[in-house]
Design a protein around this motif. Structure first.
Motif, short mmCIF file in Angstrom:
data_model
loop_
_atom_site.label_atom_id
_atom_site.label_comp_id
_atom_site.label_asym_id
_atom_site.label_seq_id
_atom_site.Cartn_x
_atom_site.Cartn_y
_atom_site.Cartn_z
N ASP A 60 0.82 -1.20 0.00
CA ASP A 60 0.00 0.00 0.00
C ASP A 60 0.85 1.26 0.00
O ASP A 60 0.35 2.36 -0.28
CB ASP A 60 -0.92 0.02 1.22
CG ASP A 60 -1.90 -1.13 1.23
OD1 ASP A 60 -2.26 -1.63 0.14
OD2 ASP A 60 -2.31 -1.55 2.33
N ALA A 113 1.28 4.82 -10.61
CA ALA A 113 -0.13 5.19 -10.81
C ALA A 113 -0.37 5.93 -12.12
O ALA A 113 -1.50 6.00 -12.60
CB ALA A 113 -0.59 6.07 -9.64
N TRP A 149 -0.93 -1.98 -10.60
CA TRP A 149 -1.98 -2.62 -9.80
C TRP A 149 -1.60 -4.07 -9.48
O TRP A 149 -1.71 -4.53 -8.34
CB TRP A 149 -3.30 -2.56 -10.57
CG TRP A 149 -4.42 -3.32 -9.93
CD1 TRP A 149 -5.25 -2.88 -8.94
CD2 TRP A 149 -4.82 -4.68 -10.23
NE1 TRP A 149 -6.15 -3.88 -8.60
CE2 TRP A 149 -5.90 -4.98 -9.37
CE3 TRP A 149 -4.37 -5.64 -11.13
CZ2 TRP A 149 -6.53 -6.22 -9.39
CZ3 TRP A 149 -5.00 -6.88 -11.15
CH2 TRP A 149 -6.07 -7.16 -10.29
N VAL A 194 -8.42 0.07 2.74
CA VAL A 194 -8.11 0.22 1.32
C VAL A 194 -9.26 -0.39 0.50
O VAL A 194 -9.71 -1.50 0.79
CB VAL A 194 -6.78 -0.48 0.98
CG1 VAL A 194 -6.50 -0.44 -0.52
CG2 VAL A 194 -5.64 0.16 1.76
N PRO A 195 -9.75 0.29 -0.53
CA PRO A 195 -10.81 -0.29 -1.36
C PRO A 195 -10.42 -1.65 -1.92
O PRO A 195 -9.26 -1.87 -2.28
CB PRO A 195 -10.99 0.74 -2.48
CG PRO A 195 -10.53 2.03 -1.87
CD PRO A 195 -9.41 1.67 -0.94
N ASP A 251 -10.73 -3.21 -4.64
CA ASP A 251 -10.18 -3.37 -5.99
C ASP A 251 -8.99 -2.44 -6.26
O ASP A 251 -8.52 -2.33 -7.39
CB ASP A 251 -11.26 -3.13 -7.04
CG ASP A 251 -11.86 -1.72 -6.95
OD1 ASP A 251 -11.54 -1.00 -5.99
OD2 ASP A 251 -12.64 -1.36 -7.85
N ALA A 252 -8.47 -1.77 -5.23
CA ALA A 252 -7.39 -0.81 -5.43
C ALA A 252 -6.07 -1.48 -5.76
O ALA A 252 -5.22 -0.90 -6.44
CB ALA A 252 -7.23 0.08 -4.21
N THR A 253 -5.86 -2.68 -5.26
CA THR A 253 -4.63 -3.42 -5.49
C THR A 253 -4.95 -4.88 -5.78
O THR A 253 -6.07 -5.34 -5.53
CB THR A 253 -3.70 -3.38 -4.25
OG1 THR A 253 -4.32 -4.10 -3.18
CG2 THR A 253 -3.43 -1.95 -3.80
#
Length: 466
Positions: A157, A176, A184, A362-363, A365-367
């Protein structure tokens, strides 16, 4: 390989080329877990990114599969392979800190101890794992669970960018804003997509002094200790990390002689917030029960991050498993306590980690790291020294794993998964939509699955031409 291939590689590589007939071969193929005994065709000990590019292109020309060694700490033995080429990054351990931007650029062969020493010069730290000899590369690519996860999340993260050598021998930077799908995938998708030669991390103001130590209790009180830890963790501050460890107390200065070698359950406490609040914050932990010993005290972060090294030295035989438990009620606590009270060797440990707050904010689907639910991570580290004990110890781990799975979803932390348990574990960790997305990234960057010595993701099938 073709005749003279190793000599040609030696002529191109600034680092060292080690083949099966070379005197240093057995030493170069030795890794953390003594269960791993693989014999690569060649080991390229790289000194920089240019060497990595050269080694990758050589492997493709010779038709060799590629394994990548960072710290060599993978319990599954991913750092080595039979008959392929090992890209050994262990000589690439540089760490450059930018104190104004609060970032650190870390080479792919660096160990966590390297990172801590350099960042602490500036009063900064990167959230990493719990053993100073762990490699930063494998830890990051598969997540990165450690004492700061409640405040700053996982290691992945905090990744800002990564320099990657693709299987075509090309160098690119994922972030990013560049190669976004690859970036990702690197945050939790493992070593499937390229050879990461350096990582850029966000660093945080932590240390240099912390309050840390062990509060040891008789193993017979394990259920009480785990229940207390569960209730305490529900409202403890993010700067405080408290895990439970099932151990046999080591022969160490902080353990009174009468308790050395005794099976026990210890609260492993680390407070990294403002030191003025330290003793007040940990007092409820000290007040619980009547600890056999209390070793809490102020110490530098670099010392805290190596406290578990004593329990897991390199060279032992290892077989591990882990499970995320979505609930930690009386039934789950009783099961963990029973497993922890029956360790098969004096070297075996079980870590009980609360997994929540920043790590699960952390959302989803963020990683690529798939597990973002409040839970308890139970990490079984079985280790022994006599090969004659291997069957018995592995059988004990498999039984413990089955017992833990009864309370979970078959989901694990991939950095803690031994080799022959992998296929089901990979499928369980990544849900089908996420796995399909990872497979597409794999197909884009490694369509022939050259990098398969990892928690492997098969590339998505090539689409037929219209």
């Amino acid at each position: 390989m073709k005749d003279g291939a190793l000599d040609r590689l030696r002529g191109k590589l600034l680092g060292e080329v080690v083949g099966p007939r070379d005197a240093g071969y057995d030493s170069a193929r030795r890794v953390y877990n003594a269960m791993i005994d693989k014999r690569p065709a060649v080991i390229a000990r790289c000194l920089g990114t240019a060497d990595v590019v050269t080694a990758v292109r050589f492997a493709r020309e010779e038709g060799l599969l590629i394994a990548v060694r960072g710290g060599g700490h993978s319990v599954a033995g991913h750092a080595m392979c039979d008959d392929g080429l090992v890209i050994d990054l262990s000589l690439m351990r540089g760490v450059h800190v930018d104190p104004e931007r609060r970032t650190a650029r870390v080479q792919g062969g660096a160990l966590l101890g390297d990172v801590d020493r350099e960042t602490q010069l500036h009063g900064l730290a990167i959230p990493t794992g719990q053993m100073s000899e762990t490699g930063i590369a494998g830890l990051t690519l598969n997540g990165g669970v450690g004492m700061m996860l409640h405040k700053y999340g996982l290691t992945c993260d905090n990744l800002l960018s990564a320099d990657v050598v693709t299987v075509d021998g090309e160098l690119l930077t994922a972030s990013a804003d560049s190669h976004e799908e690859l970036f990702w995938a690197l945050r939790g998708g493992g070593g499937n997509f390229g050879v990461v030669t350096s990582f850029e991390f966000r660093a945080h103001p932590v240390g240099p002094m912390m309050l840390a130590g062990f509060l040891a209790h008789p193993v017979e009180r394990a259920e009480e200790v785990l229940t207390f830890l569960r209730d305490f963790s529900a409202s403890s501050p993010a700067y405080l990390s408290a895990d439970a460890l099932f151990i046999h107390a080591p022969e160490a200065d902080f353990v009174p002689e009468e308790f050395q070698g005794m099976p026990m359950v210890a609260l492993f406490v680390r407070y990294f917030g403002p030191m003025a609040d330290a003793w007040r914050t940990v007092q409820p932990l000290r007040d619980f029960g009547s600890p056999l010993y209390d070793s809490l005290g102020p110490m530098p972060l670099v010392a805290v991050q190596s406290m578990l090294d004593t329990f897991t030295p390199a060279g032992n035989l290892h077989y591990w498993t882990s499970e995320f438990l979505p609930g930690f009620g009386a039934e789950q606590i009783a099961a963990v306590a029973a497993i922890g009270s029956d360790l098969p060797s004096s070297l075996t440990t079980i870590n009980v980690h609360p997994f929540d707050t920043a790590a699960t904010d952390v959302p989803a689907d963020a990683t690529a790291f798939a597990h973002r639910e409040d839970s308890w991570l139970i990490h079984v580290i079985c280790q022994w020294q006599d090969p004659a004990e291997s069957d018995r110890c592995r059988a004990w781990v498999k039984k413990a794993s089955s017992q833990l799975k009864a309370f979970g979803h078959g989901n694990t932390y991939l950095n803690t998964t031994s080799e022959d348990d992998e296929t089901d574990r990979v499928r369980a960790f990544w849900d089908e939509p996420r796995l399909a997305r990872l497979a597409r990234v794999k197909a884009a960057y490694d369509p022939d699955n050259v990098l398969r010595f990892n928690h492997n993701i098969a590339p998505a099938p090539r689409r037929a031409a219209p």
